[in-house]
Every structure is written in C-alpha cells, then in structure tokens.
Design an enzyme around this catalytic site. Sequence first.
Site, PDB file in Angstrom:
ATOM      1  N   LYS A 196       0.830  -1.266  -0.034  1.00 21.81           N
ATOM      2  CA  LYS A 196      -0.008   0.041   0.122  1.00 21.81           C
ATOM      3  C   LYS A 196       0.814   1.237  -0.061  1.00 21.81           C
ATOM      4  O   LYS A 196       1.830   1.379   0.885  1.00 21.81           O
ATOM      5  CB  LYS A 196      -0.876  -0.075   1.236  1.00 21.81           C
ATOM      6  CG  LYS A 196      -1.687   1.351   1.345  1.00 21.81           C
ATOM      7  CD  LYS A 196      -2.820   1.270   2.435  1.00 21.81           C
ATOM      8  CE  LYS A 196      -3.620   2.313   2.616  1.00 21.81           C
ATOM      9  NZ  LYS A 196      -4.580   2.456   3.564  1.00 21.81           N
ATOM     10  N   ARG A 206     -10.742   9.927   2.341  1.00 18.20           N
ATOM     11  CA  ARG A 206     -10.576  10.906   3.782  1.00 18.20           C
ATOM     12  C   ARG A 206     -11.609  11.761   3.899  1.00 18.20           C
ATOM     13  O   ARG A 206     -12.147  11.751   5.146  1.00 18.20           O
ATOM     14  CB  ARG A 206      -9.173  11.283   3.806  1.00 18.20           C
ATOM     15  CG  ARG A 206      -8.193  10.208   4.070  1.00 18.20           C
ATOM     16  CD  ARG A 206      -6.703  10.897   3.904  1.00 18.20           C
ATOM     17  NE  ARG A 206      -5.799   9.697   3.692  1.00 18.20           N
ATOM     18  CZ  ARG A 206      -4.560   9.992   3.486  1.00 18.20           C
ATOM     19  NH1 ARG A 206      -3.945  11.249   3.663  1.00 18.20           N
ATOM     20  NH2 ARG A 206      -3.387   8.870   3.268  1.00 18.20           N
ATOM     21  N   LYS A 223       1.378  10.251   5.863  1.00 18.79           N
ATOM     22  CA  LYS A 223       1.500   8.713   6.262  1.00 18.79           C
ATOM     23  C   LYS A 223       2.829   8.044   5.782  1.00 18.79           C
ATOM     24  O   LYS A 223       2.915   6.735   5.772  1.00 18.79           O
ATOM     25  CB  LYS A 223       0.278   7.959   5.991  1.00 18.79           C
ATOM     26  CG  LYS A 223      -1.105   8.556   6.460  1.00 18.79           C
ATOM     27  CD  LYS A 223      -2.625   7.818   6.188  1.00 18.79           C
ATOM     28  CE  LYS A 223      -3.447   7.981   6.890  1.00 18.79           C
ATOM     29  NZ  LYS A 223      -4.715   7.364   6.612  1.00 18.79           N
ATOM     30  N   GLU A 239       7.575  -6.662   0.894  1.00 18.60           N
ATOM     31  CA  GLU A 239       6.454  -6.691   1.721  1.00 18.60           C
ATOM     32  C   GLU A 239       5.417  -7.549   1.691  1.00 18.60           C
ATOM     33  O   GLU A 239       4.845  -8.166   2.636  1.00 18.60           O
ATOM     34  CB  GLU A 239       5.747  -5.405   1.476  1.00 18.60           C
ATOM     35  CG  GLU A 239       6.327  -3.952   1.982  1.00 18.60           C
ATOM     36  CD  GLU A 239       6.116  -3.855   3.461  1.00 18.60           C
ATOM     37  OE1 GLU A 239       5.456  -4.617   4.068  1.00 18.60           O
ATOM     38  OE2 GLU A 239       6.609  -2.793   4.228  1.00 18.60           O
ATOM     39  N   LYS A 254      -2.242  -1.400  -3.631  1.00 19.42           N
ATOM     40  CA  LYS A 254      -3.155  -0.226  -3.857  1.00 19.42           C
ATOM     41  C   LYS A 254      -2.314   1.099  -3.693  1.00 19.42           C
ATOM     42  O   LYS A 254      -1.357   0.955  -3.255  1.00 19.42           O
ATOM     43  CB  LYS A 254      -3.786  -0.389  -2.419  1.00 19.42           C
ATOM     44  CG  LYS A 254      -4.666   1.022  -1.976  1.00 19.42           C
ATOM     45  CD  LYS A 254      -5.329   0.815  -0.591  1.00 19.42           C
ATOM     46  CE  LYS A 254      -6.228   1.843  -0.350  1.00 19.42           C
ATOM     47  NZ  LYS A 254      -6.345   2.091   0.892  1.00 19.42           N
ATOM     48  N   SER A 280     -10.293   5.810  -4.273  1.00 16.11           N
ATOM     49  CA  SER A 280     -11.146   6.753  -4.436  1.00 16.11           C
ATOM     50  C   SER A 280     -11.062   7.798  -5.180  1.00 16.11           C
ATOM     51  O   SER A 280     -11.685   8.412  -6.086  1.00 16.11           O
ATOM     52  CB  SER A 280     -11.462   7.470  -3.027  1.00 16.11           C
ATOM     53  OG  SER A 280     -10.351   7.951  -2.488  1.00 16.11           O
ATOM     54  N   TYR A 319     -15.059   1.188  -6.507  1.00 17.70           N
ATOM     55  CA  TYR A 319     -16.308   2.020  -6.268  1.00 17.70           C
ATOM     56  C   TYR A 319     -17.145   1.638  -7.505  1.00 17.70           C
ATOM     57  O   TYR A 319     -18.449   2.443  -7.388  1.00 17.70           O
ATOM     58  CB  TYR A 319     -15.990   3.357  -5.759  1.00 17.70           C
ATOM     59  CG  TYR A 319     -15.262   3.538  -4.709  1.00 17.70           C
ATOM     60  CD1 TYR A 319     -15.755   3.147  -3.471  1.00 17.70           C
ATOM     61  CD2 TYR A 319     -13.672   3.639  -4.688  1.00 17.70           C
ATOM     62  CE1 TYR A 319     -15.072   3.117  -2.242  1.00 17.70           C
ATOM     63  CE2 TYR A 319     -12.954   3.600  -3.506  1.00 17.70           C
ATOM     64  CZ  TYR A 319     -13.433   3.496  -2.172  1.00 17.70           C
ATOM     65  OH  TYR A 319     -12.843   3.582  -1.273  1.00 17.70           O
TER      66      TYR A 319
HETATM   67  C1  PBG Z   1      -7.343   3.201   5.940  1.00 23.06           C
HETATM   68  C2  PBG Z   1      -7.691   3.251   4.438  1.00 23.06           C
HETATM   69  C3  PBG Z   1      -7.622   4.145   3.505  1.00 23.06           C
HETATM   70  C4  PBG Z   1      -8.249   3.769   2.449  1.00 23.06           C
HETATM   71  C5  PBG Z   1      -8.551   2.505   2.513  1.00 23.06           C
HETATM   72  N1  PBG Z   1      -8.221   2.070   4.152  1.00 23.06           N
HETATM   73  C6  PBG Z   1      -6.929   5.517   3.692  1.00 23.06           C
HETATM   74  C7  PBG Z   1      -5.698   5.837   4.167  1.00 23.06           C
HETATM   75  O1  PBG Z   1      -4.680   4.953   4.214  1.00 23.06           O
HETATM   76  O2  PBG Z   1      -5.410   6.928   4.148  1.00 23.06           O
HETATM   77  C8  PBG Z   1      -8.143   4.588   1.015  1.00 23.06           C
HETATM   78  C9  PBG Z   1      -9.128   3.750   0.162  1.00 23.06           C
HETATM   79  C10 PBG Z   1      -9.646   4.770  -0.968  1.00 23.06           C
HETATM   80  O3  PBG Z   1      -8.963   5.842  -1.224  1.00 23.06           O
HETATM   81  O4  PBG Z   1     -10.405   4.398  -1.806  1.00 23.06           O
HETATM   82  N2  PBG Z   1      -6.045   2.855   6.376  1.00 23.06           N
END
Ligand code: PBG
Length: 330
Positions: A196, A206, A223, A239, A254, A280, A319
């Site tokens: 990720k 968010r 992050k 990973e 992701k 998203s 989505y």
């Molecule tokens: C939470 C999480 C996130 C997403 C899925 N689980 C946000 C992040 O890591 O800040 C993002 C999913 C998306 O953008 O559709 N840890």
Amino acid sequence: MFPIRRNRRLRTNDAIRSLVRETYITPNDFLVPLFVVEGKGIKEEIASMPNYYRFSLDLLKEEVKLLWSLGLKSVLLFVKVDDSLKDNKGTEAWNPNGLMQRAIKTVKEVCPGMLVMTDVALDPYSSYGHDGIVEGGKIINDATVEALAEMSLSHAEAGADFVAPSDMMDGRIIGIREALDQSNLIDVGIMSYSAKYASAFYGPFRDALDSAPVDLADVPKDKKSYQMDFANRDEAIKETEMDINEGADIVMVKPGLCYLDIVRDIKNNFNVPLAVYQVSGEYAMLKAAAEKGWLDHDAVMMEQVTAIKRAGADIIASYFAKDVVKLLNK
Ligand code: PBG
C-alpha cells in the site's frame, strides 16, 4: 511473417474478437467498498465521490440486498466514527457494540451469503487521523499491532469472514493471525494490504470518513513513515513476501492504475490471490471528467477495470463495481 501472418484477421468483427479475448470482467471479480454511518434513513452522497454514499444501518440493508441481486457477493466495510468517540489508541475500534460490529451483523442478517470483509486500521477512530498510535511525533509500531489484533478479534467475533488490515505496520499480519488462532477463529481469513503506497489518490476517501491526519504540532502530517514510497518497486515484493509468510490469505496492491507494474510483478512472483484496490481518487477523476463530457464514463471504466484484471488482479476492490455490473447486465 507478413504476408503469411495478418494479425488483423483476429480483429475483423465482434464475434472473432470475443472468441480470442483474453480477459473478461464478471461480477465475481469485485469486492464492493461500503461506507457506514450512525443514524436512521441516511443515504448521503460523498462530495468528492459522485453517486457514492454513506449509509445508516437500515439503508445499508437495502443496499446489500441490491448488491446481492446484481451478483455482487463480497463487501468491504468502512465506518465513519463520531469525533466524540475518537482517541489516540482508537479504543472504539473494538467496542463489541460499535458501528462496525453492528454493520457486520446487519449485513449477515439480511444476506447470510454475503462475504464480509472489514477494514482494520485505526484512522477512522484516531483523534489524530493516523492508522496507528502517535507518541512523541511518531507512529509507534508494536503497540499499534496489539490494537489492530484486538480490533480484528472484535470484527471476527461479530461475524466478519475476513479482516483486511490497511495500516502498513510491520508484523501486523502475524500479530492478527496469532490473536485469531488463539481465540479459535481459525476460519477467519486475512486480506493484507501488503503493498500500500503513500498516495495522494486517497483524498476523497478521507473526506468520506473524515479521517485525514490532523494539522497539529507533534503529529506527522502524512502517512509516509508507514505507507510505501511510490517510487519503489522491489520493496513491494519484500512486503508481499513477508505478509504471505506471516499468514496473509490474500494480498493487495493499492492504488490500482498507477501501480499495474507492481501488480504484474506480484502476480509473477507469488501464488496467492491478489487483490487490487482502485481507490477513491481514481473513481473521482473519471466521474469528474465524465461530468464535464471530456471522457466516455462507461467506456473508460471498462477499459480501466479490464486493465487491472489483465495486469494480474484476481480481485478488484472498486467503487465502480455496481456501475460495471449494471452495464454488463444491459
Ligand atoms: C485506511 C484506509 C484508506 C483507504 C483504505 N483504507 C485511507 C488511507 O490509508 O489513508 C483508502 C481507500 C480509497 O482511497 O479509496 N487505512
């Protein structure tokens, strides 16, 4: 060699193209993310995600039944938590009567066959908007893993089929696996967000959960100390390998479209089911361009999900799942 070989023969008409097509999209490819909120009668559109909604539990029931009727058999649950319930440790995350725990039961009640996966990370519950516990300006790893194990147990006890840790702490897969096994929850699986990336494509998500890192001194602004650097490729293999060794049943890359080289690398290296999360921001981009009339929504959507599968995804969290399946059924 030309003129013996004429590749265009295989593209002459729709019938021959269908016959030689290598990648097909079906409802079985999808995992549907769902956003849940407290309240009654709520179906509110997320501003940066047109035609995507947060549901209260009563309306979640209707949505789940609709998904099932369309042939969509797996959901990935996320909850939006009231600010008053947030703290640094994300304690609300393992409240047996918390929103997530009730959402799991609600889905299983109306649709026992629906596979329920749950997001495991502290961010929606964290007063600082981080996936882990903040101490001295840092996200502390090992105490966070203990919290994530507690959270996973609570989801499993509420009836989740799979937990999906999306936090990127080190050692969380083995931590969660051991916690589940010690409680004899041996059939509950783990889908690990193993590669990720620290991506700017998570912005609309968010907004949806009001879970962005807060702007405070002594709290990291992003992050990047736990999610991966988007410049790295070898690291994704490392990973993923570690997560498989720690007991991940399904691994994930992701976001999706910008990371299809990683998807293929992982597909070529490991023999476990691979999920890709079309996130998203990817959804928002296409919706915005289509609203302006600059892109053909359905055509581009199909091109994108097909590309994700062609790259090596066995599972697509998207989505667009409902839009795709409705189009397939037309
Ligand atoms: C939470 C999480 C996130 C997403 C899925 N689980 C946000 C992040 O890591 O800040 C993002 C999913 C998306 O953008 O559709 N840890």
